[in-house]
Design a protein around this motif. Structure first.
Motif, short mmCIF file in Angstrom:
data_model
loop_
_atom_site.label_atom_id
_atom_site.label_comp_id
_atom_site.label_asym_id
_atom_site.label_seq_id
_atom_site.Cartn_x
_atom_site.Cartn_y
_atom_site.Cartn_z
N TYR A 1 7.41 2.90 14.76
CA TYR A 1 8.21 3.98 15.32
C TYR A 1 8.20 3.93 16.84
O TYR A 1 7.31 3.35 17.46
N PHE B 1 6.17 2.65 5.90
CA PHE B 1 6.28 2.71 7.35
C PHE B 1 6.14 1.31 7.96
O PHE B 1 5.25 0.54 7.59
N GLU C 1 3.55 2.69 17.52
CA GLU C 1 2.72 2.35 16.38
C GLU C 1 3.43 1.30 15.54
O GLU C 1 4.64 1.36 15.36
N LYS C 2 2.64 0.35 15.06
CA LYS C 2 3.19 -0.68 14.17
C LYS C 2 2.29 -0.84 12.97
O LYS C 2 1.06 -0.91 13.11
N SER C 3 2.87 -0.92 11.80
CA SER C 3 2.09 -1.15 10.60
C SER C 3 1.65 -2.61 10.56
O SER C 3 2.32 -3.49 11.11
N ARG C 4 0.53 -2.85 9.88
CA ARG C 4 0.13 -4.25 9.71
C ARG C 4 1.07 -4.98 8.76
O ARG C 4 1.03 -6.19 8.62
N ASN D 1 -0.83 7.02 13.91
CA ASN D 1 0.36 7.85 13.83
C ASN D 1 1.35 7.30 12.82
O ASN D 1 2.55 7.47 12.97
N GLN D 2 0.82 6.65 11.79
CA GLN D 2 1.69 6.06 10.78
C GLN D 2 2.03 7.10 9.72
O GLN D 2 1.16 7.82 9.24
N PHE D 3 3.30 7.15 9.38
CA PHE D 3 3.77 8.12 8.40
C PHE D 3 3.74 7.48 7.02
O PHE D 3 4.33 6.41 6.82
N TYR D 4 3.08 8.12 6.08
CA TYR D 4 2.98 7.59 4.73
C TYR D 4 3.73 8.48 3.76
O TYR D 4 3.51 9.70 3.72
N PHE D 5 4.61 7.85 2.97
CA PHE D 5 5.23 8.57 1.87
C PHE D 5 4.34 8.46 0.63
O PHE D 5 3.62 7.48 0.45
#
Lengths: 109, 115
Positions: free
Chosen positions: B48, B45, B56-59, A95-99
């Motif tokens: 959130y 990102f 969710e967390k980015s690496r 669910n990661q949002f990418y620009f």
């Protein structure tokens, strides 16, 4: 894996039209468009939620081609106020949002 | 609707120090995002929240970074043992509803400079 935008930069004279493209290597289910002026936060323009959808706001409109995994932003009869960096955005992995990579638009008198 | 507010607007600190940023979303917005943006790049990102849950967390979010949103209202982003590479604009955004297909409203960001 962020969406790739083209062109990277464009300079227009007032009144000219421009198209900004956003392509993804992964399936797109929705596309956001934002504009960011220098030193300011991004500002929401529009969301396209399904393939083939087109939306417009005044002289800025967008289309979404789900099959081609791309979206395009159309700026008609550009105004000085349209200058800024335009970003597409979408949810990809998890669910990661990418620009997207961004397109710098400069409108000159 | 007072918009998303972030505090502080600017933070200058020495390498190795801890810093904490605050974000107050638009009231009644369920979803809150944190992004990092460096010069000439788009927002990246970080994480959130849906209400108080961090979903969710980015690496990109190494173990030096932690975010919280107690009670589902304001959020904090803490960076421990700051490094030169942490210098960036940290943006917070909020949106209404449960999904990602809602407009994100951004704050003006916190600019972090590491000496």
């Amino acid at each position: 894996q962020q969406p790739v935008q083209s062109p990277q930069a464009v300079i227009l004279r007032e009144g000219e039209d421009a198209v900004i493209n956003c392509s993804s290597s992964k399936a797109l289910y929705s596309v956001h468009w934002y504009r960011q002026k220098h030193g300011e936060a991004p500002v929401f323009l529009m969301i396209l939620l399904k393939g083939g959808e087109q939306k417009g706001h005044e002289k800025i409109s967008a289309s979404f081609n789900e099959k081609k995994q791309q979206s395009s932003l159309y700026l008609t009869a550009s105004q000085l106020s349209y200058s800024g960096t335009y970003f597409c955005g979408t949810v990809l992995t998890g669910n990661q949002f990418y620009f997207g990579t961004g397109t710098s638009l400069t409108v000159i008198p | 609707d007072t918009g998303v507010s972030q505090d502080p607007r600017h933070k200058i600190t020495k390498r190795g120090q801890n810093v904490t940023f605050r974000c107050d979303p638009i009231s009644e917005h369920n979803r809150l995002y944190w992004y990092r943006q460096t010069l000439g790049q788009g927002p990246e990102f970080l994480t959130y929240f849906q209400n108080e849950a961090q979903l969710e967390k980015s690496r990109l979010l190494s173990d030096r970074f932690s975010a919280e949103r107690p009670k589902g209202s304001f959020s904090t982003l803490e960076i421990q043992r700051t490094e030169q590479g942490d210098s960036a604009m940290y943006l917070c955004a909020s949106s209404l509803g449960m999904g990602s297909n809602q407009p994100q409203h951004f704050g003006d960001g916190t600019r972090l400079s590491i000496l």
